[in-house]
Design an enzyme around this catalytic site. Sequence first.
Site, short mmCIF file in Angstrom:
data_model
loop_
_atom_site.label_atom_id
_atom_site.label_comp_id
_atom_site.label_asym_id
_atom_site.label_seq_id
_atom_site.Cartn_x
_atom_site.Cartn_y
_atom_site.Cartn_z
CE LYS A 136 -3.66 2.62 0.60
NZ LYS A 136 -4.60 2.90 -0.46
N1 LIG Z 1 -11.04 7.53 1.73
C1 LIG Z 1 -10.38 6.89 0.77
O1 LIG Z 1 -10.57 7.16 -0.44
C2 LIG Z 1 -9.41 5.78 1.12
C3 LIG Z 1 -8.91 4.98 0.06
C4 LIG Z 1 -8.05 3.92 0.37
C5 LIG Z 1 -7.67 3.70 1.69
N2 LIG Z 1 -8.13 4.52 2.67
C6 LIG Z 1 -7.71 4.24 4.04
O2 LIG Z 1 -8.82 3.73 4.78
C7 LIG Z 1 -8.73 4.15 6.15
C8 LIG Z 1 -10.02 4.90 6.55
O3 LIG Z 1 -10.12 6.06 5.69
P1 LIG Z 1 -11.46 6.93 5.65
O4 LIG Z 1 -11.32 7.81 4.46
O5 LIG Z 1 -12.67 6.05 5.79
O6 LIG Z 1 -11.27 7.82 6.96
P2 LIG Z 1 -12.37 8.46 7.95
O7 LIG Z 1 -13.66 8.73 7.23
O8 LIG Z 1 -11.67 9.61 8.60
O9 LIG Z 1 -12.66 7.32 9.03
C9 LIG Z 1 -11.68 6.92 9.93
C10 LIG Z 1 -12.32 5.98 10.92
O10 LIG Z 1 -11.32 5.48 11.80
C11 LIG Z 1 -11.68 5.79 13.15
N3 LIG Z 1 -10.47 6.05 13.93
C12 LIG Z 1 -9.44 6.88 13.64
N4 LIG Z 1 -8.53 6.87 14.60
C13 LIG Z 1 -8.95 5.99 15.54
C14 LIG Z 1 -8.43 5.54 16.78
N5 LIG Z 1 -7.26 5.98 17.26
N6 LIG Z 1 -9.16 4.63 17.48
C15 LIG Z 1 -10.33 4.15 16.98
N7 LIG Z 1 -10.88 4.55 15.82
C16 LIG Z 1 -10.20 5.46 15.10
C17 LIG Z 1 -12.56 7.03 13.03
O11 LIG Z 1 -13.38 7.18 14.19
P3 LIG Z 1 -14.10 8.63 14.51
O12 LIG Z 1 -15.39 8.64 13.75
O13 LIG Z 1 -14.31 8.60 15.97
O14 LIG Z 1 -13.16 9.72 14.07
C18 LIG Z 1 -13.37 6.66 11.78
O15 LIG Z 1 -14.41 5.75 12.08
C19 LIG Z 1 -7.47 5.01 6.25
O16 LIG Z 1 -6.41 4.22 6.71
C20 LIG Z 1 -7.24 5.46 4.82
O17 LIG Z 1 -5.89 5.76 4.57
C21 LIG Z 1 -9.02 5.54 2.42
#
Ligand SMILES: NC(=O)c1ccc[n+]([C@@H]2O[C@H](COP(=O)([O-])OP(=O)(O)OC[C@H]3O[C@@H](n4cnc5c(N)ncnc54)[C@H](OP(=O)(O)O)[C@@H]3O)[C@@H](O)[C@H]2O)c1
Length: 188
Positions: A136
């Site tokens: 990744k």
């Molecule tokens: N968005 C994309 O296009 C994409 C594409 C490929 C990969 N990713 C990867 O997928 C993952 C999630 O991305 P996302 O875009 O869905 O992000 P997001 O909408 O910001 O969601 C992050 C989630 O993780 C939780 N979280 C973060 N820190 C935490 C902690 N210390 N303890 C427990 N829960 C925690 C957050 O909880 P809260 O609601 O409480 O903040 C939320 O539910 C990331 O690693 C990102 O790099 C994302």
Amino acid sequence: MKIGFIGLGIMGSRMAANLQKHGYSLVVFNRTRAKAEEAALGANGFLNHLQSNALWVDCSSVNPSFSKKMAAEAGRHEVHLVDAPVTGFAPVAAEAKLIFWVGADMPDLEEIRPLLLCMGNKIVHAGGHGMGTSMKMVINLLLGTGMAAFAEAMALGEVLGISRKMLFDSLLGMPAVASFLASKREKI
Ligand SMILES: NC(=O)c1ccc[n+]([C@@H]2O[C@H](COP(=O)([O-])OP(=O)(O)OC[C@H]3O[C@@H](n4cnc5c(N)ncnc54)[C@H](OP(=O)(O)O)[C@@H]3O)[C@@H](O)[C@H]2O)c1
């Protein structure tokens, strides 16, 4: 099979919904109430509450050294870690077309393969712990450098007097430009 799903953000909410569509029932958790608490470790961390031989599938994009450290921590609790970060963005997650880059022991991957296929359509076993997140990182390097190269080209073009519209219309979709950028035009 009992499935716990942690993190219902942009990606997690869509991935969890796809597991439910296939008839799996989930116990879900979102951190918000306890933003400052440790997610996995510590007295109240979930590792202390999982049964032995449980699988912890981490789909986050994190440093491979974190995956390796957590695999060792999980091992001390007789829990097996699978690092399984994804390629794709929100609409791709909703359509269950994510690619999973997996670092795990093969029997652990085989156990969760049907679950991953509810959320994605391609699974690559990159190797042992940390190799999924390593892949990744390599892909994110390509995304980042592709984006940076395009920004440099736009800046050069504009300095030379070419309109932004001409640059967008001509460059996006060309083999010389990273293909994912075509879908980012509005955001750029
Ligand atoms: N968005 C994309 O296009 C994409 C594409 C490929 C990969 N990713 C990867 O997928 C993952 C999630 O991305 P996302 O875009 O869905 O992000 P997001 O909408 O910001 O969601 C992050 C989630 O993780 C939780 N979280 C973060 N820190 C935490 C902690 N210390 N303890 C427990 N829960 C925690 C957050 O909880 P809260 O609601 O409480 O903040 C939320 O539910 C990331 O690693 C990102 O790099 C994302």
